[in-house]
Design a protein around this motif. Structure first.
Motif, PDB file in Angstrom:
ATOM      1  N   VAL A 165      59.657  11.140  48.218  1.00 54.77           N
ATOM      2  CA  VAL A 165      60.314   9.994  47.595  1.00 54.77           C
ATOM      3  C   VAL A 165      59.538   9.547  46.362  1.00 54.77           C
ATOM      4  O   VAL A 165      60.123   9.231  45.313  1.00 54.77           O
ATOM      5  CB  VAL A 165      60.459   8.833  48.598  1.00 54.77           C
ATOM      6  N   HIS A 166      58.217   9.523  46.453  1.00 59.82           N
ATOM      7  CA  HIS A 166      57.389   9.161  45.309  1.00 59.82           C
ATOM      8  C   HIS A 166      57.631  10.120  44.145  1.00 59.82           C
ATOM      9  O   HIS A 166      57.785   9.703  42.988  1.00 59.82           O
ATOM     10  CB  HIS A 166      55.914   9.173  45.712  1.00 59.82           C
ATOM     11  N   GLN A 167      57.692  11.407  44.455  1.00 60.77           N
ATOM     12  CA  GLN A 167      57.939  12.409  43.421  1.00 60.77           C
ATOM     13  C   GLN A 167      59.310  12.225  42.790  1.00 60.77           C
ATOM     14  O   GLN A 167      59.462  12.288  41.566  1.00 60.77           O
ATOM     15  CB  GLN A 167      57.825  13.819  44.022  1.00 60.77           C
ATOM     16  N   ARG A 168      60.346  11.986  43.616  1.00 61.56           N
ATOM     17  CA  ARG A 168      61.703  11.824  43.094  1.00 61.56           C
ATOM     18  C   ARG A 168      61.800  10.578  42.208  1.00 61.56           C
ATOM     19  O   ARG A 168      62.509  10.586  41.204  1.00 61.56           O
ATOM     20  CB  ARG A 168      62.708  11.713  44.242  1.00 61.56           C
ATOM     21  N   CYS A 169      61.110   9.508  42.581  1.00 64.73           N
ATOM     22  CA  CYS A 169      61.142   8.292  41.761  1.00 64.73           C
ATOM     23  C   CYS A 169      60.490   8.532  40.404  1.00 64.73           C
ATOM     24  O   CYS A 169      60.956   8.041  39.372  1.00 64.73           O
ATOM     25  CB  CYS A 169      60.465   7.137  42.495  1.00 64.73           C
ATOM     26  N   ARG A 170      59.401   9.287  40.380  1.00 66.34           N
ATOM     27  CA  ARG A 170      58.759   9.640  39.111  1.00 66.34           C
ATOM     28  C   ARG A 170      59.708  10.480  38.256  1.00 66.34           C
ATOM     29  O   ARG A 170      59.761  10.326  37.028  1.00 66.34           O
ATOM     30  CB  ARG A 170      57.460  10.402  39.359  1.00 66.34           C
ATOM     31  N   GLU A 171      60.458  11.357  38.901  1.00 63.74           N
ATOM     32  CA  GLU A 171      61.411  12.197  38.165  1.00 63.74           C
ATOM     33  C   GLU A 171      62.516  11.350  37.545  1.00 63.74           C
ATOM     34  O   GLU A 171      62.955  11.619  36.421  1.00 63.74           O
ATOM     35  CB  GLU A 171      61.994  13.252  39.107  1.00 63.74           C
ATOM     36  N   VAL A 172      62.977  10.340  38.283  1.00 60.57           N
ATOM     37  CA  VAL A 172      64.016   9.463  37.749  1.00 60.57           C
ATOM     38  C   VAL A 172      63.535   8.788  36.468  1.00 60.57           C
ATOM     39  O   VAL A 172      64.258   8.726  35.462  1.00 60.57           O
ATOM     40  CB  VAL A 172      64.437   8.404  38.785  1.00 60.57           C
ATOM     41  N   VAL A 173      62.314   8.285  36.477  1.00 56.26           N
ATOM     42  CA  VAL A 173      61.754   7.629  35.293  1.00 56.26           C
ATOM     43  C   VAL A 173      61.726   8.602  34.122  1.00 56.26           C
ATOM     44  O   VAL A 173      62.099   8.253  32.987  1.00 56.26           O
ATOM     45  CB  VAL A 173      60.346   7.088  35.582  1.00 56.26           C
ATOM     46  N   SER A 174      61.324   9.844  34.378  1.00 55.52           N
ATOM     47  CA  SER A 174      61.222  10.832  33.301  1.00 55.52           C
ATOM     48  C   SER A 174      62.582  11.212  32.743  1.00 55.52           C
ATOM     49  O   SER A 174      62.691  11.629  31.590  1.00 55.52           O
ATOM     50  CB  SER A 174      60.496  12.086  33.800  1.00 55.52           C
ATOM     51  N   MET A 175      63.644  11.062  33.550  1.00 56.95           N
ATOM     52  CA  MET A 175      64.980  11.452  33.100  1.00 56.95           C
ATOM     53  C   MET A 175      65.739  10.316  32.427  1.00 56.95           C
ATOM     54  O   MET A 175      66.867  10.504  31.992  1.00 56.95           O
ATOM     55  CB  MET A 175      65.811  11.972  34.283  1.00 56.95           C
ATOM     56  N   ARG A 176      65.147   9.150  32.318  1.00 52.56           N
ATOM     57  CA  ARG A 176      65.868   8.017  31.754  1.00 52.56           C
ATOM     58  C   ARG A 176      65.252   7.509  30.448  1.00 52.56           C
ATOM     59  O   ARG A 176      65.611   6.449  29.955  1.00 52.56           O
ATOM     60  CB  ARG A 176      65.980   6.907  32.796  1.00 52.56           C
ATOM     61  N   THR A 177      64.309   8.271  29.905  1.00 53.90           N
ATOM     62  CA  THR A 177      63.733   7.948  28.605  1.00 53.90           C
ATOM     63  C   THR A 177      63.622   9.218  27.775  1.00 53.90           C
ATOM     64  O   THR A 177      63.532  10.320  28.317  1.00 53.90           O
ATOM     65  CB  THR A 177      62.327   7.318  28.757  1.00 53.90           C
ATOM     66  N   GLY A 178      63.637   9.043  26.454  1.00 52.03           N
ATOM     67  CA  GLY A 178      63.514  10.192  25.573  1.00 52.03           C
ATOM     68  C   GLY A 178      64.872  10.708  25.121  1.00 52.03           C
ATOM     69  O   GLY A 178      65.924  10.142  25.437  1.00 52.03           O
ATOM     70  N   ALA A 179      64.849  11.805  24.391  1.00 52.38           N
ATOM     71  CA  ALA A 179      66.077  12.403  23.877  1.00 52.38           C
ATOM     72  C   ALA A 179      66.960  12.887  25.020  1.00 52.38           C
ATOM     73  O   ALA A 179      66.468  13.400  26.023  1.00 52.38           O
ATOM     74  CB  ALA A 179      65.737  13.562  22.949  1.00 52.38           C
ATOM     75  N   VAL A 180      68.278  12.731  24.864  1.00 54.52           N
ATOM     76  CA  VAL A 180      69.207  13.126  25.913  1.00 54.52           C
ATOM     77  C   VAL A 180      69.070  14.614  26.232  1.00 54.52           C
ATOM     78  O   VAL A 180      69.124  15.016  27.397  1.00 54.52           O
ATOM     79  CB  VAL A 180      70.662  12.790  25.520  1.00 54.52           C
ATOM     80  N   GLU A 181      68.877  15.438  25.225  1.00 54.12           N
ATOM     81  CA  GLU A 181      68.722  16.872  25.463  1.00 54.12           C
ATOM     82  C   GLU A 181      67.542  17.143  26.391  1.00 54.12           C
ATOM     83  O   GLU A 181      67.642  17.938  27.328  1.00 54.12           O
ATOM     84  CB  GLU A 181      68.520  17.613  24.146  1.00 54.12           C
ATOM     85  N   ASP A 182      66.432  16.467  26.150  1.00 55.55           N
ATOM     86  CA  ASP A 182      65.257  16.651  27.003  1.00 55.55           C
ATOM     87  C   ASP A 182      65.521  16.156  28.416  1.00 55.55           C
ATOM     88  O   ASP A 182      65.060  16.744  29.396  1.00 55.55           O
ATOM     89  CB  ASP A 182      64.047  15.928  26.410  1.00 55.55           C
ATOM     90  N   ARG A 183      66.254  15.055  28.533  1.00 56.96           N
ATOM     91  CA  ARG A 183      66.560  14.513  29.858  1.00 56.96           C
ATOM     92  C   ARG A 183      67.432  15.469  30.661  1.00 56.96           C
ATOM     93  O   ARG A 183      67.239  15.654  31.865  1.00 56.96           O
ATOM     94  CB  ARG A 183      67.243  13.147  29.721  1.00 56.96           C
ATOM     95  N   ILE A 184      68.399  16.081  29.982  1.00 55.73           N
ATOM     96  CA  ILE A 184      69.269  17.042  30.664  1.00 55.73           C
ATOM     97  C   ILE A 184      68.463  18.254  31.116  1.00 55.73           C
ATOM     98  O   ILE A 184      68.645  18.756  32.231  1.00 55.73           O
ATOM     99  CB  ILE A 184      70.432  17.462  29.745  1.00 55.73           C
TER     100      ILE A 184
END
Length: 200
Positions: free
Chosen positions: A102-121
């Motif tokens: 769960v800790h890992q998944r929450c960190r992943e969510v943060v990484s996918m919600r900032t930065g360029a959309v291409e990088d997030r995808i």
């Protein structure tokens, strides 16, 4: 901590299918596929919390006695295996494993919600990909709908569609089967990925 016992067979969920409140009182391990977990507000609104992918455990919130209202839905076809726990001491290793995931998944969510959309995808594709053994194609993935991808990465379906089209033009993505993407590695900057047109 609530005592927990599961005596059920494996389950197969279709995309968009939800776990019932009864199912969420049991422990399951995701064998294949991916799910999204949303928190349900007092007004009924949904807020994306995290992903759950193959290997993750579902149901630990109930076992731990947490009262948070959650909605757990399949993003793509999912296979769930019940975890049969007979004695309370057996729960501790599972709880520690679940907490780490769960800790890992929450960190992943943060990484996918900032930065360029291409990088997030690309980050999302890496998370959802499963590495294959003994194959010249090293990873495969079933993709969620455009709408789900947009909500997960905090964008819009239209933007996601444009970025995917751009990646195809760059030959980072190419169309293949109606249900899978394939990649020769998880570094999408250097390897081509095959994908399909996603439903909204």
């Amino acid at each position: 901590m609530k005592h927990h016992l599961t005596h059920r067979r494996a389950r197969q969920l279709e995309a968009r299918e939800e776990l019932s409140s009864r199912d969420m009182q049991l422990l399951w391990r995701i064998e294949s596929g991916s799910m999204r977990i949303d928190s349900i507000g007092e007004d009924g609104s949904l807020n994306f919390v995290r992903l759950a992918i193959a290997g993750d455990i579902l149901g630990m919130e109930y076992v731990a006695g947490l009262n948070e209202s959650l909605l757990i839905r399949a993003l793509v076809p999912v296979r769930l295996a019940p975890l049969n726990v007979v004695e309370a001491p057996q729960l501790m290793p599972l709880m520690l494993e679940s907490l780490s995931k769960v800790h890992q998944r929450c960190r992943e969510v943060v990484s996918m919600r900032t930065g360029a959309v291409e990088d997030r995808i690309k980050r999302l594709l890496r998370i959802l990909s499963v590495v294959e053994a003994n194959s010249d194609v090293s990873a495969t993935c079933n993709l969620p709908s455009l709408g789900n991808i947009a909500e997960i990465i905090h964008s819009t379906p239209e933007t996601v569609c444009r970025v995917l089209a751009s990646l195809r033009k760059q030959h980072v993505l190419e169309k293949t089967t109606p249900t899978n993407i394939r990649s020769k590695g998880l570094d999408f900057h250097q390897h081509r990925v095959a994908t399909h047109a996603l439903a909204a």
